[in-house]
Design a protein around this motif. Structure first.
Motif, PDB file in Angstrom:
ATOM      1  N   SER A 128       0.935  -1.172  -0.166  1.00  0.00           N
ATOM      2  CA  SER A 128      -0.189  -0.137  -0.077  1.00  0.00           C
ATOM      3  C   SER A 128       0.872   1.091  -0.068  1.00  0.00           C
ATOM      4  O   SER A 128       2.145   1.068   0.287  1.00  0.00           O
ATOM      5  N   ARG A 130       0.848   3.516   2.075  1.00  0.00           N
ATOM      6  CA  ARG A 130       1.354   3.491   3.647  1.00  0.00           C
ATOM      7  C   ARG A 130       2.477   2.911   3.646  1.00  0.00           C
ATOM      8  O   ARG A 130       3.289   3.196   4.715  1.00  0.00           O
ATOM      9  N   ASP A 131       2.750   1.586   3.156  1.00  0.00           N
ATOM     10  CA  ASP A 131       3.481   0.696   3.443  1.00  0.00           C
ATOM     11  C   ASP A 131       4.572   0.625   2.123  1.00  0.00           C
ATOM     12  O   ASP A 131       5.278  -0.421   1.910  1.00  0.00           O
ATOM     13  N   GLN A 159       7.485   3.928  -3.086  1.00  0.00           N
ATOM     14  CA  GLN A 159       6.243   4.515  -3.753  1.00  0.00           C
ATOM     15  C   GLN A 159       6.689   5.054  -5.160  1.00  0.00           C
ATOM     16  O   GLN A 159       6.201   6.022  -5.566  1.00  0.00           O
TER      17      GLN A 159
END
Length: 166
Positions: A128, A130-131, A159
């Motif tokens: 994700s 977030r991760d 990311q």
């Protein structure tokens, strides 16, 4: 003679899309844009991918300890050199840019000689934002412990949103 030229022209027109390597459009959420010196595209000279499209390309699992996670984990994803070959990429360097605009350049030769992956999963779970997802450049730390260094850490972009071949 004119028939031969017409037949040849018609044949070349029919195979041109296959030779150009036009890609299908993503069906799901777009997670990667590849641009620059590539011959296959699906959006104005760019190649846009969703997760399903990336999953269809050759994959690798890298089981390793990294500075970004506690303990050993399994990272899986597309082998970057296979992705670049699939797109007909040519160049000296490849720049990986994150959602926050952090960018790092990796020599094409390094990507050709090492099974570096664009990880889509850690321990079988999709990454994700977030991760560190949706995509994370992961070097084969499991194959070569000398890769565990600050230079490689700086090239290990998380990311990832876009890739530019130049």
């Amino acid at each position: 003679m004119n028939r031969l030229i017409s037949a040849t022209t018609l044949f070349l027109m029919m195979i041109a899309p296959a030779v150009a390597g036009d890609l299908a459009l993503p069906k799901g959420a777009e997670i990667l844009e590849v641009n620059g010196s590539i011959t296959s595209s699906n959006a104005d000279g760019k190649a846009i991918f969703d997760l399903e499209m990336l999953d269809a390309l050759p994959q690798r699992v890298t089981k390793a300890t990294t500075p970004w996670y506690t303990g050993e984990h399994e990272f899986s994803g597309v082998i970057i050199s296979d992705l670049l070959n699939y797109l007909g990429a040519s160049g000296e360097n490849v720049t990986f840019t994150a959602l926050n605009d952090y960018a790092s350049e990796i020599p094409m030769s390094e990507l050709e000689n090492l099974p570096v992956i664009l990880a889509t999963r850690v321990d079988g779970e999709e990454l994700s934002v977030r991760d560190k997802g949706p995509l994370f450049v992961i070097y084969p730390f499991d194959l070569d412990s000398t890769l565990y260094n600050e230079v490689i850490f700086g090239r290990s972009v998380w990311q990832v949103a876009s890739v530019t071949v130049h």
